[in-house]
Design an enzyme around this catalytic site. Structure first.
Site, PDB file in Angstrom:
ATOM      1  N   SER A  34       0.858  -1.201   0.000  1.00  0.00           N
ATOM      2  CA  SER A  34       0.000   0.000   0.000  1.00  0.00           C
ATOM      3  C   SER A  34       0.882   1.234   0.000  1.00  0.00           C
ATOM      4  CB  SER A  34      -0.881   0.026   1.248  1.00  0.00           C
ATOM      5  OG  SER A  34      -1.567   1.267   1.339  1.00  0.00           O
TER       6      SER A  34
ATOM      7  N   TYR B 227      -1.622  -0.518  10.230  1.00  0.00           N
ATOM      8  CA  TYR B 227      -1.781  -1.047   8.866  1.00  0.00           C
ATOM      9  C   TYR B 227      -0.612  -0.593   7.985  1.00  0.00           C
ATOM     10  CZ  TYR B 227      -3.741  -1.088   4.084  1.00  0.00           C
ATOM     11  OH  TYR B 227      -3.936  -1.273   2.736  1.00  0.00           O
TER      12      TYR B 227
END
Ligand code: NAP
Length: 250
Positions: A145, A159
């Site tokens: 990501s 995350y």
């Protein structure tokens, strides 16, 4: 068994994984559509692929649980044949909050799915693909990501950090297995139009953030799938240890 090259996509039942599964089947792969809970969503992806004349198999397994990962790979060995491509796509995030409020349970859940899971799946793939073990080589693509670079402050630093760990695994594993016929690369998607944002408690997150993206919009999952499948293809034969930003300029 299938004559087609076999691709396992973790979290292939929804979002980026589902788009990758449909596209990969259209390009001649037999696709294992892994999911954790939503069997109906996985069955729908498999149904679409079969209607278009492709080969696919839905297999439920939580990538964070070692016994389930072992069963996933054994099912694929038996039903489809030796894995050629692994897409480590399954990933989770939890409700937006500052680090100061995160409890240990959440941190363990996020790291288990986003870091331990890809490691376990990569291990099983390497054992099968390695030319050192009599395998035919293969490719691993890790879905990271842009959060790994941006840090996701006030939303989910946990995350973001899990994706940083995944990026480091991409770099290290690529070097470890290059001489064994295996390429390992990563894709860092930016904000993409999937249901993951609802898990953070903000289903409309894209509307809030899209004007901050240089391209002024979120990605469609198929735009991320294109990058994943390029890295998985022979067109990327000299690319390993690379991490491709697909973030609309973020
Ligand atoms: P999504 O729409 O929420 O779909 C997640 C998929 O992963 C589902 O198929 C889900 O299956 C599966 N999954 C979740 N936990 C699992 C587990 N423990 N074991 C096996 N499968 C599991 O997510 P997405 O947005 O497509 O994201 C896919 C990947 O892209 C993730 O790694 C995510 O971090 C990354 N990413 C997404 C964005 C974005 O903006 N969407 C941006 C950057 C990176 P069930 O439905 O059965 O639970």
């Amino acid at each position: 068994m299938s004559d087609l090259p076999v691709m396992i996509i973790t979290g292939g039942s929804r979002g980026i994984g589902a788009a990758t599964a449909r596209m990969a089947a259209g390009r001649g792969f037999a696709v294992c559509v892994n999911y954790r809970k939503n069997a109906a969503a996985a069955a729908a992806v498999v149904g679409d692929i079969e209607k278009s004349g492709g080969r696919a198999l839905a297999v439920g397994a939580d990538v964070a649980v070692e016994t389930e990962v072992l069963a996933l790979f054994q099912t694929v060995d038996r039903e489809l044949g030796p894995v050629k491509v692994l897409i480590n796509n399954a990933g989770i995030l939890e409700r937006q909050m500052p680090v100061a409020e995160m409890d240990a349970g959440r941190l363990h859940r996020v790291m288990a799915t986003n870091v331990v899971g890809p490691f376990l799946c990569a291990r099983e793939a390497v054992r099968r693909m390695s030319t050192g073990n009599g395998g035919a080589g293969g490719v691993i693509v890790n879905v990271s990501s842009m959060a790994a670079r941006l840090g996701s402050p006030h939303e989910y630093v946990d995350y973001a950090a899990s994706k940083g760990a995944l990026d480091t695994m991409t770099v290290g594993l690529a070097k470890e297995v290059a001489a064994l016929g295996i390429r390992v690369n990563g894709v860092r998607p930016g904000i993409t139009d999937t249901e993951i944002h609802a898990s953070g408690g903000e289903p409309d997150r894209i509307q809030r953030l899209q004007k901050r993206i240089p391209l002024q919009r979120a990605a469609n999952p198929a735009e991320i799938a294109e990058a994943i499948l390029w890295l998985a293809s022979p067109a990327a034969s000299y690319t390993t240890g690379a991490i491709l930003d697909v973030g609309g300029g973020l």
